[in-house]
Structures are given as structure tokens and as C-alpha cells.
Design a protein around this motif. Structure first.
Motif, PDB file in Angstrom:
ATOM      1  N   ALA A  47      -0.694  10.938 -12.557  1.00 42.02           N
ATOM      2  CA  ALA A  47      -0.517  10.004 -11.435  1.00 42.02           C
ATOM      3  C   ALA A  47      -1.857   9.841 -10.726  1.00 42.02           C
ATOM      4  O   ALA A  47      -2.656  10.776 -10.687  1.00 42.02           O
ATOM      5  CB  ALA A  47       0.516  10.557 -10.475  1.00 42.02           C
ATOM      6  N   TYR A  48      -2.100   8.661 -10.204  1.00 45.76           N
ATOM      7  CA  TYR A  48      -3.354   8.400  -9.495  1.00 45.76           C
ATOM      8  C   TYR A  48      -3.116   8.319  -7.991  1.00 45.76           C
ATOM      9  O   TYR A  48      -2.050   7.880  -7.547  1.00 45.76           O
ATOM     10  CB  TYR A  48      -3.940   7.051  -9.939  1.00 45.76           C
ATOM     11  N   LEU A  74       8.429   4.571 -10.795  1.00 47.05           N
ATOM     12  CA  LEU A  74       7.283   5.327 -11.311  1.00 47.05           C
ATOM     13  C   LEU A  74       7.649   6.776 -11.611  1.00 47.05           C
ATOM     14  O   LEU A  74       6.788   7.567 -11.963  1.00 47.05           O
ATOM     15  CB  LEU A  74       6.127   5.311 -10.303  1.00 47.05           C
ATOM     16  N   LYS A  78     -10.624  -1.710  -8.377  1.00 43.18           N
ATOM     17  CA  LYS A  78      -9.337  -2.072  -7.768  1.00 43.18           C
ATOM     18  C   LYS A  78      -9.610  -2.593  -6.361  1.00 43.18           C
ATOM     19  O   LYS A  78     -10.576  -2.184  -5.738  1.00 43.18           O
ATOM     20  CB  LYS A  78      -8.432  -0.834  -7.724  1.00 43.18           C
ATOM     21  N   TYR A 125      -2.591   2.381 -15.217  1.00 46.22           N
ATOM     22  CA  TYR A 125      -1.859   2.372 -16.484  1.00 46.22           C
ATOM     23  C   TYR A 125      -2.116   1.050 -17.209  1.00 46.22           C
ATOM     24  O   TYR A 125      -2.427   1.026 -18.395  1.00 46.22           O
ATOM     25  CB  TYR A 125      -0.345   2.544 -16.268  1.00 46.22           C
ATOM     26  N   PRO A 171       0.831  -1.200   0.000  1.00 46.36           N
ATOM     27  CA  PRO A 171       0.000   0.000   0.000  1.00 46.36           C
ATOM     28  C   PRO A 171       0.872   1.261   0.000  1.00 46.36           C
ATOM     29  O   PRO A 171       1.908   1.291   0.665  1.00 46.36           O
ATOM     30  CB  PRO A 171      -0.779  -0.102   1.322  1.00 46.36           C
ATOM     31  N   LYS A 172       0.450   2.222  -0.763  1.00 45.35           N
ATOM     32  CA  LYS A 172       1.114   3.533  -0.851  1.00 45.35           C
ATOM     33  C   LYS A 172       2.419   3.505  -1.649  1.00 45.35           C
ATOM     34  O   LYS A 172       3.262   4.383  -1.513  1.00 45.35           O
ATOM     35  CB  LYS A 172       1.405   4.119   0.556  1.00 45.35           C
ATOM     36  N   THR A 206      -2.804  10.441  -5.500  1.00 49.14           N
ATOM     37  CA  THR A 206      -1.732  11.232  -4.891  1.00 49.14           C
ATOM     38  C   THR A 206      -2.274  11.966  -3.665  1.00 49.14           C
ATOM     39  O   THR A 206      -3.489  11.988  -3.447  1.00 49.14           O
ATOM     40  CB  THR A 206      -1.194  12.269  -5.896  1.00 49.14           C
ATOM     41  N   SER A 211       3.059   8.499   3.730  1.00 49.15           N
ATOM     42  CA  SER A 211       1.953   8.570   2.768  1.00 49.15           C
ATOM     43  C   SER A 211       0.679   8.007   3.406  1.00 49.15           C
ATOM     44  O   SER A 211      -0.406   8.573   3.280  1.00 49.15           O
ATOM     45  CB  SER A 211       2.317   7.783   1.507  1.00 49.15           C
ATOM     46  N   GLY A 263       2.299   3.360  -5.036  1.00 49.92           N
ATOM     47  CA  GLY A 263       1.949   3.714  -6.412  1.00 49.92           C
ATOM     48  C   GLY A 263       1.171   2.614  -7.114  1.00 49.92           C
ATOM     49  O   GLY A 263       1.101   2.570  -8.344  1.00 49.92           O
ATOM     50  N   THR A 296      -1.999   2.168  -7.375  1.00 55.64           N
ATOM     51  CA  THR A 296      -3.161   2.636  -8.139  1.00 55.64           C
ATOM     52  C   THR A 296      -2.718   3.116  -9.518  1.00 55.64           C
ATOM     53  O   THR A 296      -3.327   2.773 -10.537  1.00 55.64           O
ATOM     54  CB  THR A 296      -3.877   3.776  -7.387  1.00 55.64           C
ATOM     55  N   SER A 297      -1.630   3.893  -9.538  1.00 59.72           N
ATOM     56  CA  SER A 297      -1.141   4.364 -10.840  1.00 59.72           C
ATOM     57  C   SER A 297      -0.778   3.187 -11.725  1.00 59.72           C
ATOM     58  O   SER A 297      -1.209   3.107 -12.881  1.00 59.72           O
ATOM     59  CB  SER A 297       0.086   5.253 -10.657  1.00 59.72           C
ATOM     60  N   HIS A 344       8.916   1.764  -6.144  1.00 60.51           N
ATOM     61  CA  HIS A 344       8.068   2.940  -6.334  1.00 60.51           C
ATOM     62  C   HIS A 344       8.807   3.999  -7.144  1.00 60.51           C
ATOM     63  O   HIS A 344       8.220   4.691  -7.978  1.00 60.51           O
ATOM     64  CB  HIS A 344       7.661   3.486  -4.953  1.00 60.51           C
TER      65      HIS A 344
HETATM   66  N1  LIG Z   1       3.366   8.082 -11.089  1.00 58.11           N
HETATM   67  C1  LIG Z   1       3.706   8.248  -9.812  1.00 58.11           C
HETATM   68  N2  LIG Z   1       4.956   8.603  -9.456  1.00 58.11           N
HETATM   69  C2  LIG Z   1       5.279   8.734  -8.171  1.00 58.11           C
HETATM   70  N3  LIG Z   1       4.438   8.534  -7.127  1.00 58.11           N
HETATM   71  C3  LIG Z   1       3.194   8.159  -7.442  1.00 58.11           C
HETATM   72  C4  LIG Z   1       2.762   8.005  -8.778  1.00 58.11           C
HETATM   73  N4  LIG Z   1       1.494   7.623  -8.745  1.00 58.11           N
HETATM   74  C5  LIG Z   1       1.129   7.566  -7.455  1.00 58.11           C
HETATM   75  N5  LIG Z   1       2.140   7.884  -6.671  1.00 58.11           N
HETATM   76  C6  LIG Z   1       2.133   7.963  -5.202  1.00 58.11           C
HETATM   77  O1  LIG Z   1       1.808   6.670  -4.660  1.00 58.11           O
HETATM   78  C7  LIG Z   1       1.057   6.870  -3.450  1.00 58.11           C
HETATM   79  C8  LIG Z   1      -0.257   6.137  -3.555  1.00 58.11           C
HETATM   80  O2  LIG Z   1       0.032   4.772  -3.636  1.00 58.11           O
HETATM   81  P1  LIG Z   1      -1.081   3.665  -3.851  1.00 58.11           P
HETATM   82  O3  LIG Z   1      -1.900   4.023  -5.008  1.00 58.11           O
HETATM   83  O4  LIG Z   1      -0.379   2.366  -3.881  1.00 58.11           O
HETATM   84  O5  LIG Z   1      -1.937   3.781  -2.519  1.00 58.11           O
HETATM   85  S1  LIG Z   1      -3.032   2.739  -2.025  1.00 58.11           S
HETATM   86  O6  LIG Z   1      -2.365   1.757  -1.179  1.00 58.11           O
HETATM   87  O7  LIG Z   1      -3.671   2.134  -3.157  1.00 58.11           O
HETATM   88  O8  LIG Z   1      -3.977   3.559  -1.242  1.00 58.11           O
HETATM   89  C9  LIG Z   1       0.873   8.358  -3.301  1.00 58.11           C
HETATM   90  O9  LIG Z   1       1.936   8.800  -2.481  1.00 58.11           O
HETATM   91  P2  LIG Z   1       1.877  10.133  -1.570  1.00 58.11           P
HETATM   92  O10 LIG Z   1       1.596  11.266  -2.504  1.00 58.11           O
HETATM   93  O11 LIG Z   1       3.229  10.191  -0.957  1.00 58.11           O
HETATM   94  O12 LIG Z   1       0.798   9.918  -0.571  1.00 58.11           O
HETATM   95  C10 LIG Z   1       1.027   8.850  -4.728  1.00 58.11           C
HETATM   96  O13 LIG Z   1       1.403  10.194  -4.831  1.00 58.11           O
END
Ligand SMILES: Nc1ncnc2c1ncn2[C@@H]1O[C@H](COP(=O)(O)OS(=O)(=O)O)[C@@H](OP(=O)(O)O)[C@H]1O
Length: 565
Positions: free
Chosen positions: A470-471, A443, A263, A250, A240-241, A473, A345, A243, A245-246, A440
């Protein structure tokens, strides 16, 4: 020789529906409406054949639906040995009618001397029964009986030699679920079979090895039929957290990837307490079927795959062996993020909701100002984690909220970063070819490269993804982009639970989702340097163990790992 293969065109369905709008509105019961529509539809198809016959254009008529696969050459060979002027009504013989699924063959003789004169005069009656499934094939069966049209040329009667079933109720890939005495020899391709997706590019019955087929009975399907599904071919298991979702969104862009209902289907949900496996929603025996009902129906010949992303799986004690045993062709992906950034995060995310925050930072007392700020609360979490580890030792730390009263409890926000404890179960069960580890930080600038590896790993053809957004965030939270890709489902492939859960939600989310959960790749607030230092000390031994695991199993390290030594 002409065969009129009469698939219900939209026009025909439209006609049937238009004519029937009034009666449908007055009918009430769903089954009755469906029965009446199906019967009406077949009647219109036979009428269409009669018109072709009158115009001198028809030797044989074949009634089928969009979920019927027909090998026209085989059908032509079959009829070439028959006399079309004879009254022939055949296909899959089921009791005293021809079952509609794999198609119904009617000769010009059957139409000219039996069905068409009757339809032109008074027609055959449409039967409306509320609680009995009576489709179009049943209507035709009754009509045939009334007109004394015999049925025959059955190739699925018990006396027939095994393997000669020419019109089959199910596709070849369901063969292993069929009872022994009904098993057919698929080396000779049948004329037709039922239960396929409409796909004009498909030739032959070869199934995709990426589809691990399961059969199950489920409550949600109103017809109560046994259903088959491909288990997910791809699972994004965490963390979790990082990335997830992104990455998942994608991947959803790939034309050969069909999304699940949303998801995070959470077959396992161990986040609050690893070891206390909570299979969410439903529970008990229906859990797996409920899970599978959230996946799209895949035609194993379509060259497409499905998969899902539930980052909590990484922490499940049961998941690795369960997936290994039950999801045989699965390809796993694990994204790892610097554990301090991951915790921060999670902290930012949970701050949105004081109730959730209370649960996560559980050692805070009621009345504490949870939303007070990073220095107070993220700092307190960090200090408490270090202090507890010092006092209780790593093996003495407890993760179960049942132990809340005890002073060695470590909440999820922190223990989820102890990756080495959880990775060991996955690397024991899976080799590098099935378990992909990524970072991560991939990404960032190298997302295209990461997606190339992911695409290859799950066995899809190369694809150019749009990675501009990015998703999920910090500024745009939200975990679901599936609605934005729901146009990839058709009425066959869409998950069964869609009807129940999503009917209206999907429509309203469709526009929202595509913008709401996306943002430019923005920086979020930085972790306070002192707090980072504390947490780094906390995680250092775990990261060292993780690096040993990476080395032992031949994985390339993530850039952040070296900073912990
Ligand atoms: N493309 C890209 N590049 C860099 N970072 C990115 C990208 N996409 C998502 N993020 C960051 O990933 C964090 C969210 O992660 P998840 O989607 O896995 O979260 S979750 O577990 O599904 O809730 C969240 O981190 P934080 O912003 O630090 O909270 C997102 O900003």
C-alpha cells in the motif's frame, strides 16, 4: 534495387560523439554543440552510404532519424519510377534544401558524382553558429550547393495538387492544426512523416481515439516549437485520503499506462477555498501549457495512454466543465472513503507539520499544543464542527479562510467530507460511462477486482497487478511513485518539464520511491469512539443526500454509507 535506410544507429552516434568529444567540450553554447553534432551525424550517415556504394550495395540512400515514420513499400514505389543513376536529392523541399524531419532521399548518382567524391577529398565544412538552428539537413543542403547537386522531385510545392505531399513534416493526427491550404489527403498514405515516437510495431497512420490532441506553444521547450499533446485520458479526481496514491501507483504498473511527471499535477487546487480556484504554479496563460508539459508525449498510435491523479479536483467548481470542454476523451475515477476516517487520516497526515496543521485546524489559537493528541485536537475539531453547524446551519457554514474571523468557518479537514455538495457538479457533467465511483474499502480484499474495473473503465487491456503493498499509509507517507516508473519514458516521451525540475531528483528518488512510500497494509490508530459519534452526526445528512445521488444516477453504494442512517 537496394535502399539503405540509414537511421542513426547507436554505433554511428557513438562514433560521432567520440570523435567530437574534444571540440564539444570547448564549444560552450548549447545550440552550437547541437548544430555541430547534428551536422556531424548526417555527414557520418552519408559517409556510410558512400562506403556501401563503393561495395556495390546501394541504389538509394535514405537519411532519417528515430522520430521519422517511413512506409518502405511506398518509398520503393516512389523510387521505382526514378532512375537511380541520375543525381536525385529529394524529400520535403524547404526553401532551397531538403528538410531533414521526414527523411532525405539520395540516389546512387547523387552520391557517386557529387557528394562522395567531395567527402573523400576535403569534405563539406561544418558550420558552428551559436544562435541559429542549423541541423544536419542544412549541412547537407550547403554541401549539395557546393557540389552543384540539384534538388528536386518536390512533392510539397504549391503547384502540386493538394494531397500529394509524400514527405510530410507532421503526422496525420496533427492535420487539424495545419492551415487549410496545406491540408493533405491522408487516404493515400504518404511515404514518410516526422515527429513520431520510435515504435516498430506501428503500421499506418490511424490515431487512437483515446488521444484528445491539443496544440500549444510553450516556453519550456528550448526549440520554441509548437507542440502537440494528448490531454490526460484518465483523471483520478479524489477524494484525498481515500487511497488515491495506491490506486494510481497500481495503475502505473500497467505496461500501456505512461506516467506523468508526478502524481498531483494540480491544474486546479481548490482545497483551501472552494470557489477561489487557484491554478497552481505559473498561473495565467501559461498554466495549461505548463500542465501539459508535465505529461508524457504520446504517440496516438501507440496503444498507450496517460493520465494523472489530483484528488483536489473533486472540490473544484470549474474543473468538471473545464475537463468536459477541453479533455474530451477523459475517463474520471472518484474514490470515496467514510468521511470520518477520511478526516482522521487527513488529521494524522497534517500532524506531521505544525505549520500545515495550523492552517487546517485553523480555529486553534497560536500557542495551542497542536501535536497534543487525538482526544484534544481531533476532538476539538469535531466538537467545533458540530457546534458551528448547529449555530450557523449547513448553508451558513463558510469554507473560505478569508472568513477566518467569523465563527461559521469550517476548515478543509471537515468540509472535504461533505461529498454530496461536490458530487452534484460531476454527475451533472458526466454519465456513468465516463465517471466511475468506487470505495476506499474496495482497496481491501477486492483490490484486484477494483483494478479490473479501473482498467476496463480507462480502456486498457486486462492486466495482473502486483497489489501486495500500500502507498501513502500513516506509517509511510509520500504521494509520489512516478519516479519508480520513469523508466517507461524514453527521450521522446518524457515530460518536457522533466529536464528542468527533475534531472537530479529523479535519479535519487528512483530507489527511494519504490520502497519509501510503500508499506504493508497496516492498521493505523483507531478513531476515538466518542469523536466518531460526533462526526457521524455531523455528516449524517450529507451522507443521506449522497445516497440519494448514488441511487438517482445508478451507482452502487459503498459499504460505509448505510452506517450513517
Ligand atoms: N491498499 C490500501 N488499502 C487500504 N488503505 C489504503 C491502501 N493504500 C492506501 N491506503 C490508505 O489511504 C490513505 C492515503 O490516501 P491517499 O493516497 O489518497 O492520500 S492523499 O490524498 O494522496 O494524500 C491512507 O490512510 P490512513 O492510513 O488512514 O492515513 C492509507 O493508509
Amino acid at each position: 534495387m537496394e535502399i539503405l535506410a540509414n537511421k542513426p544507429s547507436h554505433v554511428l552516434e557513438q562514433v560521432a560523439l567520440e570523435e567530437f568529444r574534444g571540440p564539444i567540450a570547448n564549444m560552450g553554447g548549447k545550440r552550437g554543440v547541437l548544430n555541430t553534432f547534428l551536422q556531424r551525424k548526417v555527414r557520418e550517415m552519408v559517409r556510410g552510404m558512400c562506403m556501401q556504394l563503393d561495395a556495390g550495395n546501394l541504389d538509394w540512400g535514405y537519411i532519417m532519424d528515430t522520430d521519422t515514420y517511413v512506409n518502405i513499400t511506398r518509398l520503393q514505389n516512389f523510387v521505382s519510377e526514378l532512375d537511380s543513376t541520375e543525381p536525385i536529392y529529394t524529400g520535403y523541399c524547404s526553401r532551397n534544401i531538403i528538410g531533414g524531419g521526414p527523411g532525405i532521399l539520395l540516389s546512387a548518382g547523387a552520391l557517386r558524382h557529387f557528394l562522395c567524391p567531395r567527402l573523400k577529398r576535403e569534405g563539406c565544412s561544418i558550420t558552428v553558429r551559436e544562435n541559429d538552428f542549423r541541423g544536419g539537413d542544412a549541412w547537407l543542403g550547403e554541401c549539395a550547393r557546393e557540389t552543384k547537386l540539384p534538388f528536386g522531385h518536390c512533392t510539397n510545392e504549391p503547384t502540386e495538387k493538394k494531397g500529394t505531399y509524400l514527405f510530410r513534416r507532421d503526422p496525420p493526427w496533427t492535420e487539424r492544426f495545419v492551415s487549410k491550404d496545406l491540408k493533405a489527403d491522408w487516404s493515400t498514405e504518404p511515404i514518410s512523416y516526422h515527429h513520431v515516437l520510435p515504435n516498430k510495431n506501428i503500421q499506418g497512420p490511424g490515431a487512437d481515439p483515446r488521444c484528445n490532441l491539443v496544440r500549444y506553444k510553450h516556453k519550456e521547450n528550448p526549440s520554441g516549437f509548437i507542440t502537440t499533446r494528448c490531454t490526460p485520458h484518465m483523471l483520478l479526481i479524489g477524494v484525498p485520503k481515500a487511497g488515491t496514491t495506491s490506486l494510481f501507483c497500481y495503475l502505473n504498473q500497467h505496461p500501456d499506462f505512461i506516467p506523468p511527471l508526478h502524481k498531483e499535477l494540480h491544474l486546479f487546487a481548490p482545497i483551501m477555498a472552494p470557489g477561489r480556484e487557484i491554478a497552481v504554479k505559473g498561473g495565467g496563460r501559461n498554466t495549461l501549457s505548463r500542465y501539459l508539459n508535465q505529461l508524457p508525449i504520446m504517440d496516438p498510435r501507440s496503444g498507450k495512454i496517460t493520465g494523472e491523479a489530483s484528488p483536489s479536483y473533486f472540490y473544484s467548481l470549474k474543473a468538471p466543465t473545464f475537463f468536459k470542454k477541453n479533455f474530451k476523451t477523459v475517463k474520471l475515477i472518484l474514490l470515496l472513503r467514510d468521511p470520518v476516517d477520511r478526516a482522521f487520516s487527513e488529521y494524522l497526515n497534517k500532524l506531521k507539520s505544525p505549520a500545515v496543521a495550523m492552517n487546517q485546524f485553523i480555529w486553534l489559537k497560536k500557542g495551542d499544543d497542536i501535536l497534543g493528541g487525538q482526544r484534544d485536537y481531533f476532538g476539538r475539531v469535531a466538537r467545533a464542527a458540530l457546534e458551528r453547524k448547529r449555530r450557523c446551519g449547513e448553508s451558513g457554514l463558510v469554507f473560505d479562510p478569508a472568513a477566518l474571523g467569523r465563527d461559521c468557518y469550517l476548515p478543509p479537514i471537515i468540509w472535504q467530507g461533505l461529498y454530496h455538495q461536490h458530487l452534484k457538479r460531476w454527475v451533472q457533467a458526466y454519465g456513468k460511462e465516463d465517471l466511475m465511483l468506487a470505495c476506499h474499502s474496495d482497496l481491501g480484499d477486492s483490490t484486484q477486482d477494483l483494478m479490473r474495473k479501473v482498467t476496463e473503465h480507462v480502456g486498457l487491456p486486462a492486466f495482473e497487478y502486483n497489489l501486495s503493498l500500500a502507498y501513502n499509509t500513516a506509517s509511510h507517507r509520500g504521494a509520489d511513485c512516478s519516479a519508480a516508473f520513469s523508466h517507461k519514458w524514453d527521450s521522446f516521451s518524457r515530460p518536457i518539464l522533466f529536464n528542468k525540475l527533475w534531472k537530479t531528483a529523479a535519479v535519487s528518488n528512483k530507489t527511494n520511491n519504490s520502497v519509501h512510500f510503500q508499506s504493508a497494509k497496516k492498521d493505523r490508530p483507531a478513531v476515538d469512539a466518542d469523536i466518531r459519534g460526533m462526526l457521524k452526526r455531523f455528516y449524517a445528512p450529507s451522507v443521506a443526500a449522497l445516497r440519494r445521488q448514488f441511487a438517482e444516477h445508478g451507482y452502487s453504494e459503498c459499504p460505509w454509507m448505510a452506517a450513517y442512517s
